[in-house]
Design an enzyme around this catalytic site. Structure first.
Site, PDB file in Angstrom:
ATOM      1  N   GLY A   1      21.444   2.919  35.325  1.00  0.00           N
ATOM      2  CA  GLY A   1      20.107   2.361  35.526  1.00  0.00           C
ATOM      3  C   GLY A   1      19.691   1.476  34.361  1.00  0.00           C
ATOM      4  O   GLY A   1      20.391   1.360  33.352  1.00  0.00           O
TER       5      GLY A   1
ATOM      6  N   CYS B   1      -5.549  -3.274   2.139  1.00  0.00           N
ATOM      7  CA  CYS B   1      -5.556  -3.341   3.606  1.00  0.00           C
ATOM      8  C   CYS B   1      -6.953  -3.605   4.182  1.00  0.00           C
ATOM      9  O   CYS B   1      -7.490  -4.684   3.972  1.00  0.00           O
ATOM     10  CB  CYS B   1      -4.944  -2.056   4.155  1.00  0.00           C
ATOM     11  SG  CYS B   1      -4.046  -2.317   5.707  1.00  0.00           S
TER      12      CYS B   1
ATOM     13  N   GLU C   1       0.835  -1.208   0.000  1.00  0.00           N
ATOM     14  CA  GLU C   1       0.000   0.000   0.000  1.00  0.00           C
ATOM     15  C   GLU C   1       0.868   1.256   0.000  1.00  0.00           C
ATOM     16  O   GLU C   1       1.805   1.367   0.800  1.00  0.00           O
ATOM     17  CB  GLU C   1      -0.862  -0.040   1.273  1.00  0.00           C
ATOM     18  CG  GLU C   1      -1.838   1.100   1.406  1.00  0.00           C
ATOM     19  CD  GLU C   1      -2.687   0.981   2.677  1.00  0.00           C
ATOM     20  OE1 GLU C   1      -2.398   0.103   3.530  1.00  0.00           O
ATOM     21  OE2 GLU C   1      -3.645   1.761   2.810  1.00  0.00           O
TER      22      GLU C   1
ATOM     23  N   ASN D   1      15.474  19.123  38.980  1.00  0.00           N
ATOM     24  CA  ASN D   1      15.324  19.361  37.547  1.00  0.00           C
ATOM     25  C   ASN D   1      16.551  20.025  36.934  1.00  0.00           C
ATOM     26  O   ASN D   1      16.886  19.782  35.777  1.00  0.00           O
ATOM     27  CB  ASN D   1      14.088  20.232  37.282  1.00  0.00           C
ATOM     28  CG  ASN D   1      12.788  19.446  37.401  1.00  0.00           C
ATOM     29  OD1 ASN D   1      12.793  18.216  37.303  1.00  0.00           O
ATOM     30  ND2 ASN D   1      11.691  20.137  37.609  1.00  0.00           N
TER      31      ASN D   1
ATOM     32  N   THR E   1      15.929   8.111  26.677  1.00  0.00           N
ATOM     33  CA  THR E   1      15.877   6.824  27.394  1.00  0.00           C
ATOM     34  C   THR E   1      14.688   6.711  28.352  1.00  0.00           C
ATOM     35  O   THR E   1      14.672   5.839  29.215  1.00  0.00           O
ATOM     36  CB  THR E   1      17.185   6.608  28.195  1.00  0.00           C
ATOM     37  OG1 THR E   1      17.315   7.672  29.140  1.00  0.00           O
ATOM     38  CG2 THR E   1      18.406   6.604  27.291  1.00  0.00           C
TER      39      THR E   1
ATOM     40  N   LYS F   1      -0.070  -7.570  17.021  1.00  0.00           N
ATOM     41  CA  LYS F   1      -0.645  -7.398  15.699  1.00  0.00           C
ATOM     42  C   LYS F   1      -0.579  -8.636  14.808  1.00  0.00           C
ATOM     43  O   LYS F   1      -1.524  -8.936  14.075  1.00  0.00           O
ATOM     44  CB  LYS F   1       0.043  -6.214  14.990  1.00  0.00           C
ATOM     45  CG  LYS F   1      -0.689  -5.653  13.784  1.00  0.00           C
ATOM     46  CD  LYS F   1      -2.081  -5.171  14.148  1.00  0.00           C
ATOM     47  CE  LYS F   1      -2.740  -4.401  13.034  1.00  0.00           C
ATOM     48  NZ  LYS F   1      -2.245  -3.026  12.939  1.00  0.00           N
TER      49      LYS F   1
ATOM     50  N   GLY G   1      23.020   9.259  27.421  1.00  0.00           N
ATOM     51  CA  GLY G   1      23.468   9.307  28.801  1.00  0.00           C
ATOM     52  C   GLY G   1      23.286   7.940  29.430  1.00  0.00           C
ATOM     53  O   GLY G   1      22.199   7.373  29.375  1.00  0.00           O
ATOM     54  N   LEU G   2      24.374   7.413  29.994  1.00  0.00           N
ATOM     55  CA  LEU G   2      24.298   6.119  30.676  1.00  0.00           C
ATOM     56  C   LEU G   2      24.315   6.421  32.169  1.00  0.00           C
ATOM     57  O   LEU G   2      25.273   6.991  32.677  1.00  0.00           O
ATOM     58  CB  LEU G   2      25.524   5.288  30.281  1.00  0.00           C
ATOM     59  CG  LEU G   2      25.347   3.811  29.983  1.00  0.00           C
ATOM     60  CD1 LEU G   2      24.269   3.585  28.939  1.00  0.00           C
ATOM     61  CD2 LEU G   2      26.668   3.234  29.495  1.00  0.00           C
TER      62      LEU G   2
ATOM     63  N   LYS H   1      -9.316   2.038  -2.352  1.00  0.00           N
ATOM     64  CA  LYS H   1      -9.646   1.608  -0.985  1.00  0.00           C
ATOM     65  C   LYS H   1     -11.005   2.164  -0.569  1.00  0.00           C
ATOM     66  O   LYS H   1     -11.292   3.359  -0.781  1.00  0.00           O
ATOM     67  CB  LYS H   1      -8.555   2.116  -0.037  1.00  0.00           C
ATOM     68  CG  LYS H   1      -8.564   1.506   1.356  1.00  0.00           C
ATOM     69  CD  LYS H   1      -7.297   1.955   2.100  1.00  0.00           C
ATOM     70  CE  LYS H   1      -7.179   1.346   3.484  1.00  0.00           C
ATOM     71  NZ  LYS H   1      -5.908   1.756   4.124  1.00  0.00           N
TER      72      LYS H   1
END
Lengths: 549, 549
Positions: free
Chosen positions: A303, A153, A46, A382, A406, A193, A299-300, A117
């Site tokens: 966690g 579809c 499609e 913050n 993340t 799905k 950024g690691l 369609k």
């Protein structure tokens, strides 16, 4: 009934919206091969001719001109082998929307047939009624003595699949005695799905007693991930051909083989966690390749969320192309640093430490005169998060790489994240995974060897924005939170049902629902989220920014 | 034909989506007054019973239950005077979308009649087909011997207004010989809308030779601003009643007066600049009042954009409630400080200076080891912008006020702004005004006295992110840029047309179009923009994030 065979080639290829040269090239390559192999007709998904979903590009005349030009070139490829391809088609009736969502059947340099369609999805992530006029005419196409019910579809769906539809294209087509069904689709992935899609196709093949050829879109377009998995299904409702998931693929089927239920396959479904993993890797890879970027930064923190994104990004882009940065303050523990560093080592990923402690103190000093005498609160937390966002964006700007976000879905839902801080990034990789799903995926990754350090998976989650902080200070336990969120967001359960869930009750239910409702303004400015569930934040979920909750 | 009079009260009130207690109270108050004044029927706008647009709240059972409950209470108000009110109504046919967009005619405690919308807008900012089944039955309602053609918004339009519609509700209704038309609407403001809306209504009154009563929604819901301006129009096509713009209003009309063209009004249209001013003030005021906030904070740079936002915010919220902050670096000029300070003095607005110079140097120092040997570039400019965003957000967090964004449409279009920097804020006040329109609005504000210091309006625009920087270093002259942007975004001109504009040419046209197309990812994370033009960034303009341009 015609018993001569027909060779049908299904082609699922990954293209970028509006990249007409590549789209032409891809079709051309497949046509050459198919012709050599004696295929009668090649079928693309499609709207393959424009890329899916083209959105408001469909309102631009210059875009439609390019579609028309590409179509003219494609016609020249069809002297022998025919081509079925999805494309936006101008509605020349002067009534209704400007376009149809059509399947063009090209042969011998001409348009042999156009299927339009009729069932235009306009819910969740779909906005097709913004552009496309629903058709109410459905005719089979005759080709080499075969009558083909060519559909797009949802036109293949019936009452039991979508109560809401008023017309039933397949019923109309069945009155014309087709001897096979071809359906072209752009059906986005979610972890449920494949089964529902396959069930619809199988039931339709059984009902009509016809062989069914289904070709699906493949590739990711920012939020939407298309998993391919095109199929050929016999009149007995058995899958006799199953194409690849999350990969390009091209297969030629014999109509007679499928008709006679040749080589039916066992159910090949794989666990949800594995599908999600593959979907996210594809989602990252395509976002980068289609925007012309190669390198990522993230950024690691030590966690679990950033650990998972690092693994996915390393798989998608190659470890060398992912810069991991640990951005400590005095509140950061050695444990976090060690976990982050060990993960980077496992992944062989470049790892930098950029302390924000000095900048944090400096900013606090600058604000001291205006905040004099006021208690520390969320403001100071913050600031740390935003300084990290700023440092990461500086890396992104300086080295031309893309910042990966993340945040997980539990945080996005409850607003447990800082706008312009940890909510920064061009792409939210795991924003459609609840925290509990994040752990599941990590366990899946570690199924054979410890890629993510075990300590990351066992310690209590913390944002480390003040001494001794734990996520559980501000949020309910994740197992409970995620259950409520799943019921509220995905299932759409009533408030009463949610209150009645084990260990929930009215107070907790109200608290969580309120957190979700009140944080619409944060999600409004969140990065695009790779969608893997039936109800993701983003284009498929639209709530008023301002309203009484 | 019935010659007895009918007294019709049109009511435009500003409510919050889902604020059912207030919605009930407002209707109740008006009904009491109307009954006392002997009005026969009171008319509220489209979907007034839920607030407009309720978006995916319409998919929540709990929301629909509250609508039903409120409706039951409203019925009790209609023993004498009748009530027409817009409401979502469940579609019980089992076919099609779950709801109708209906006008309920309530009288003597019952629903006397239900008119259902047939023409469901699904373009630009409208997503109504996501929720509402179009009706194909249109019947006049008989009330006190009168036959009323009760219609909802676009159902009154005809072919010449919207080529795309296939059915024509008014033609059906006219066959039933109505003696007046009532139309309930939720027609959002843009600076061209009033004329086109009025023209449609006038033509319809003339064509049908019927008096026409039009009640429009009033109030802002985040991006969308509804201007009210309800009207009564005579069969001669003259406006005989015109209600307030951007304000609540309630007026009772005599059907016979309007029928006989009593007291036709002169054209009362006002200049676009004045409308835009009023719309933006309402947009700010409603965003704050409907989210429960009173105070704003904004960065005052000494430039024209933040000056305009400061004036609008002061008008909307009161000067005391707007905290202006000047955030200099070493690149900031005394001129900027003086201009900013003078403006704050003119507005009697609290003004703080928070230098980011020390934090800027500190951050550069932190990054120095990792950026060693690399040239300064956009990275360092963005750091300044993001530090400003961070300081402003710290004020927002600490004092519980809302950060107003000050980006204009020319910047938003070209990506001349920093994500998480000057693109911060909960509400973009002037994000739908080109730079040239920003100046126009400032001149309008200064029409009687110098509120905005003249120097702000005459100096060359600069971001002051490096020594001697001017906007014109990176961008074409604004007059030229804005012309191209207007053609590309608003008119949707083809590339060829844009190249042919005076002083434009292929190179500049390509450069600007490319800037627009490439910055979709920035706009994706921009704050909601108060919409004042026919084509604003945000919900009314949806482009793929990833695509070949």
């Amino acid at each position: 009934m015609n018993t001569t065979d027909l060779k049908i080639t299904l082609a699922q290829y990954n293209v970028t919206i509006g990249d007409f040269d590549i789209i032409f090239q891809r079709v051309s390559d497949v046509m050459t091969l198919a012709e050599r192999d004696g295929s009668d007709v090649v079928v693309f998904p499609e709207l393959f001719l424009s890329g899916y979903p083209p959105l408001d590009r469909l309102e631009q005349e210059s875009f439609l001109s390019k579609v028309a030009l590409c179509l003219d070139k494609l016609k020249t490829l069809t002297e022998k082998t025919a081509l079925i391809i999805g494309a936006p088609e101008k509605n020349k009736s002067g009534k209704g929307k400007a376009l149809y969502n059509s399947a063009l059947f090209l042969h011998e340099g001409k348009i042999l047939h156009t299927a339009r369609k009729g069932l235009i999805p306009n819910y969740d992530v779909f906005d097709e009624y913004r552009y496309f006029e629903p058709s109410d005419e459905f005719k089979v196409v005759e080709f080499k003595g075969h009558k083909i019910a060519l559909t797009i579809c949802e036109d293949l769906w019936d009452k039991s699949d979508a109560l809401e539809y008023k017309i039933h294209p397949m019923e109309v087509l069945m009155q014309q005695n087709p001897d096979c069904i071809i359906n072209i689709a752009a059906s986005p992935f979610d972890y449920l799905k494949y089964q529902s899609r396959k069930n619809i196709l199988i039931r339709k093949a059984e009902q009509t007693k016809l062989p069914l050829f289904y070709v699906n879109n493949m590739g990711a377009q920012a939020e939407l991930i298309f998993d391919g998995g095109s199929m050929a299904i016999s009149p007995k409702g058995e899958v006799c051909g199953q194409m690849r998931f999350f990969e390009e693929d091209c297969r030629t089927f014999s109509l007679n083989d499928i008709k006679s239920n040749m080589n039916p396959l066992k159910d090949i479904d794989i666990p949800a966690v594995e599908k999600i993993y593959q979907a996210l890797v594809l989602g990252i890879r395509d976002y980068f390749s289609k925007t012309g970027f190669k390198k990522a930064v993230l950024g690691l923190s030590g966690g679990v969320d950033s650990a998972l994104v690092a693994v996915l990004a390393a798989h998608a882009l190659g470890s060398d192309n992912v810069q991991a940065i640990f951005l400590p303050t005095a509140y950061s523990s050695d444990e976090s640093l060690n976990d982050a560093r060990l993960l980077a080592e496992h992944l062989k990923m470049p790892f930098e430490i950029v302390s924000i402690e000095s900048s944090f103190r400096n900013v606090l000093g600058t604000l001291q005169p205006v905040f004099k005498g006021m208690e520390e609160d969320i403001t100071e937390e913050n600031i740390q998060s935003r300084l990290r966002g700023m440092m990461l964006m500086a890396f992104s700007n300086k080295f031309g790489n893309i910042l990966l976000n993340t945040s997980n879905k539990s945080e996005m839902a409850t607003g447990y994240g800082t706008l312009y801080g940890d909510m920064c990034g061009s792409l939210s990789v795991i924003g459609d995974l609840y925290k509990t799903q994040v752990y599941e995926l990590c366990r899946y990754i570690n199924r054979e060897e410890e890629i993510i350090p075990e300590n990351i998976l066992t310690k209590a989650p913390t944002a480390e924005l003040k001494p001794g902080q734990k996520d559980s200070d501000s949020l309910p336990e994740y197992s409970l939170l995620d259950t409520v969120l799943f019921h509220y967001l995905e299932i759409g359960s009533t408030f009463e049902t949610i209150c009645g869930l084990p260990d929930v009750g009215q107070e907790l239910a109200a608290k969580i629902v309120q957190m979700v409702d009140r944080n619409e303004f944060k999600r409004f400015q969140a990065p695009p989220v790779l969608r893997v569930s039936p109800k993701a934040f983003g284009m498929g979920r639209r709530f008023p920014l301002v309203g009484k909750m």
